[in-house]
Design an enzyme around this catalytic site. Sequence first.
Site, short mmCIF file in Angstrom:
data_model
loop_
_atom_site.label_atom_id
_atom_site.label_comp_id
_atom_site.label_asym_id
_atom_site.label_seq_id
_atom_site.Cartn_x
_atom_site.Cartn_y
_atom_site.Cartn_z
N VAL A 1 -0.05 6.61 -1.15
CA VAL A 1 -0.61 5.74 -0.12
C VAL A 1 -1.93 5.19 -0.64
O VAL A 1 -2.88 5.94 -0.87
CB VAL A 1 -0.85 6.51 1.20
CG1 VAL A 1 -1.47 5.59 2.25
CG2 VAL A 1 0.45 7.10 1.72
N CYS A 2 -1.99 3.88 -0.85
CA CYS A 2 -3.21 3.23 -1.34
C CYS A 2 -4.08 2.85 -0.16
O CYS A 2 -3.73 1.95 0.60
CB CYS A 2 -2.85 1.99 -2.17
SG CYS A 2 -2.86 2.29 -3.92
N LEU A 3 -5.21 3.51 -0.02
CA LEU A 3 -6.11 3.25 1.11
C LEU A 3 -7.52 3.65 0.70
O LEU A 3 -7.74 4.75 0.16
CB LEU A 3 -5.65 4.07 2.33
CG LEU A 3 -6.28 3.75 3.67
CD1 LEU A 3 -5.91 2.35 4.15
CD2 LEU A 3 -5.86 4.79 4.72
N THR B 1 -8.00 6.29 -2.70
CA THR B 1 -6.91 5.91 -3.61
C THR B 1 -6.93 4.41 -3.87
O THR B 1 -6.02 3.88 -4.50
CB THR B 1 -5.55 6.31 -3.03
OG1 THR B 1 -5.43 5.80 -1.69
CG2 THR B 1 -5.39 7.83 -3.01
N ASN C 1 0.80 -1.23 0.00
CA ASN C 1 0.00 0.00 0.00
C ASN C 1 0.83 1.27 0.00
O ASN C 1 0.28 2.36 -0.13
CB ASN C 1 -0.92 0.02 1.22
CG ASN C 1 -1.89 -1.13 1.25
OD1 ASN C 1 -1.49 -2.26 1.51
ND2 ASN C 1 -3.16 -0.87 0.99
#
Length: 248
Positions: free
Chosen positions: A73-75, A80, A66
């Site tokens: 930031v992949c969340l 995202t 992530n």
Amino acid sequence: QRDLPGSIYVRVYEDRIDLLRAAIVGPSGTPYHDGLFFFDVRFPPEYPRCPPKVYYHSGGLRLNPNLYESGKVCLSLLNTWWGSGCEKWSKSNSTMLQVLISIQGLVLNDKPYFNEPGYKNTVNTPVGEKHSMAYNQTAFVLSCKTMLYSLRNPPKHFETLVVHHFHERERAILDACSAYASGIIVGSSVRDGAKYACDKCFAGFKKSLDAHTELLAKELAKNRAQAPELKGDTPAADEIASTSLGQT
């Protein structure tokens, strides 16, 4: 000020209320334990109708599915990554505090390999668990590299926190490095004594970890020499402002 965990530190800027910087301590029981991970946050003009923009200080390393080398930031909470319902940002219910706790608890977890959607269906399978252990080895080495990066280049206004944090955790970090190099499973309690089955992957991990442990020991010794000069300072008083993030 009421709800911010003791393992998350935040600094805000009086002349730029649209910005903050956060430091998150890696949770115990994970390959990120005792590390410091830094994030910059910007609140766009539309906030809170839209989520904040979050940038991760990666140092060019990808230590989690992530957290990208680019700082992305992949969340789901940041919109995202895909998600539904309460997983997505809500202008009436979501908060910056929730974002920080989610990064610490959901992203920096004990088996980050399974954060990758394509691998979720291998949870609790022999193949999946073997790959997860190997991923944790890599993640811990990269976490050590991140520690080195933070010690050598502490983010502005967090210099005192970096010195205090690594002075307090020096022994635990080096003990863990030694234990993992002896075969103790990364992220497990050193006292448990659970070891890897002999495999060819461990030899490469040990060699890399030994090299980074030597570098860490030198940097931690330098850091220790700085600590007495800051004995009268405390991160909370001088460097870090813990604030009620929901009101920012």
